[in-house]
Design a protein around this motif. Structure first.
Motif, PDB file in Angstrom:
ATOM      1  N   ASN A  69       0.812  -1.210   0.000  1.00 22.82           N
ATOM      2  CA  ASN A  69       0.000   0.000   0.000  1.00 22.82           C
ATOM      3  C   ASN A  69       0.851   1.267   0.000  1.00 22.82           C
ATOM      4  O   ASN A  69       0.495   2.265  -0.629  1.00 22.82           O
ATOM      5  CB  ASN A  69      -0.931   0.017   1.213  1.00 22.82           C
ATOM      6  CG  ASN A  69      -2.121  -0.910   1.075  1.00 22.82           C
ATOM      7  OD1 ASN A  69      -2.429  -1.387  -0.013  1.00 22.82           O
ATOM      8  ND2 ASN A  69      -2.801  -1.175   2.176  1.00 22.82           N
ATOM      9  N   LEU A  72       1.798   2.394  -3.564  1.00 24.30           N
ATOM     10  CA  LEU A  72       0.717   2.389  -4.559  1.00 24.30           C
ATOM     11  C   LEU A  72       0.929   3.379  -5.704  1.00 24.30           C
ATOM     12  O   LEU A  72       0.555   3.109  -6.842  1.00 24.30           O
ATOM     13  CB  LEU A  72      -0.621   2.690  -3.881  1.00 24.30           C
ATOM     14  CG  LEU A  72      -1.267   1.513  -3.147  1.00 24.30           C
ATOM     15  CD1 LEU A  72      -2.454   1.991  -2.316  1.00 24.30           C
ATOM     16  CD2 LEU A  72      -1.712   0.446  -4.136  1.00 24.30           C
ATOM     17  N   TYR A 128      -3.424  -4.005  -4.136  1.00 20.21           N
ATOM     18  CA  TYR A 128      -3.591  -3.219  -2.917  1.00 20.21           C
ATOM     19  C   TYR A 128      -4.318  -4.032  -1.867  1.00 20.21           C
ATOM     20  O   TYR A 128      -4.810  -5.126  -2.128  1.00 20.21           O
ATOM     21  CB  TYR A 128      -4.409  -1.951  -3.223  1.00 20.21           C
ATOM     22  CG  TYR A 128      -5.848  -2.252  -3.588  1.00 20.21           C
ATOM     23  CD1 TYR A 128      -6.869  -2.182  -2.640  1.00 20.21           C
ATOM     24  CD2 TYR A 128      -6.203  -2.643  -4.880  1.00 20.21           C
ATOM     25  CE1 TYR A 128      -8.185  -2.486  -2.974  1.00 20.21           C
ATOM     26  CE2 TYR A 128      -7.515  -2.952  -5.217  1.00 20.21           C
ATOM     27  CZ  TYR A 128      -8.500  -2.876  -4.255  1.00 20.21           C
ATOM     28  OH  TYR A 128      -9.795  -3.189  -4.587  1.00 20.21           O
TER      29      TYR A 128
END
Length: 266
Positions: A69, A72, A128
């Motif tokens: 994450n 990203l 994710y």
């Protein structure tokens, strides 16, 4: 027909496409909201790792999702239809659809997401971890956060055709069709039927539910069927060999039509 799908908990990795550009995703009316959630999630995952793990509900074995994450904005992307995996998407089998069925899938499938709101299967996104049930520090519960942006965007995406809502409960909190649109929305529940001591018993079993939903969407796409109403959908599913109940119940004004698909084996 617009088909609303839940995402998968597990997701494919190793995207080789260019870095994320939220401005190139479908449903551009969600871009600002996506950027807000993205910024909050990246900020969370580049900070206190214990806080991030607790917020995202990650077990010790999944703490690697935090680094995913955090990256990203720079990670490689893949089409969303390749990112989502699991029972429903295995049964749907996007990669093996015929060319006409694939084009229909690109037009009609919409995958809901805690991070993106909703994306089409051709949208390039990185892998994710952020479910709709997450409460991000600056935004609160994502299901509630997405309601206003979705209310502005989804009715236009639905057009004037059938909405086939196959989302799980958590993702259904982000948008609920209203009024006339709700009346041409169908929800589907899959029930496993088995006979015990001469008595039929019906239960909701997660694996049957997900696999059957993926399979029935695939068969609708492959057959080139585009039902316009919940009643048309029930008829189409019966023509494909499914046992469907619920369409004989009186339709409720401003409410979706609930259909049950009965299965005896996977």
């Amino acid at each position: 027909m617009l088909v609303l799908l839940p995402p998968s908990e597990g997701k494919a990795t190793g995207g080789t496409g260019p870095a994320l550009d939220t401005g190139k995703l479908s449903l551009p009316g969600l871009t600002a909201a996506r950027e807000t959630v993205l910024a909050e999630l990246v900020d969370l995952c580049t900070g206190d790792q214990d806080k991030a793990a607790d917020t995202l509900g990650l077990s010790p074995g999944l703490r690697g999702e935090i680094a995913k994450n955090a990256a990203l904005r720079t990670s490689g992307t893949r089409p969303a239809g390749e990112i989502y995996t699991g029972v429903l998407y295995d049964a749907l089998g996007l990669a093996t659809l015929t060319a006409p069925a694939r084009r229909a899938a690109e037009r009609s499938l919409l995958v809901f997401s805690g991070l993106w709101g909703a994306v089409r299967i051709i949208d390039p996104i990185p892998s994710y971890r952020c479910s709709m049930g997450v409460k991000l520090p600056g935004l609160g519960a994502l299901g509630a956060y997405w309601r206003a942006p979705m209310a502005d965007v989804l009715p236009e995406a639905a057009g004037d055709g059938l909405v086939l809502d196959l989302r799980s409960a958590a993702y259904a909190t982000a948008w609920k069709p209203k009024g006339e649109l709700a009346e041409r929305t169908a929800t589907v529940r899959v029930l496993h039927s088995k006979t015990v001591a001469g008595v039929e018993k019906r239960t909701v079993v997660s694996h049957f539910n997900k696999a059957t939903k993926g399979r029935l969407v695939r068969e609708l796409l492959t057959a080139g069927l585009d039902p316009a109403t919940p009643a048309d959908l029930a008829t189409a599913l019966r023509e494909l060999g499914y046992v469907v109940e619920g369409d004989d119940a009186p339709a409720k004004r401003g409410k979706p039509q609930a259909l049950d698909v009965i299965v005896t084996e996977l």
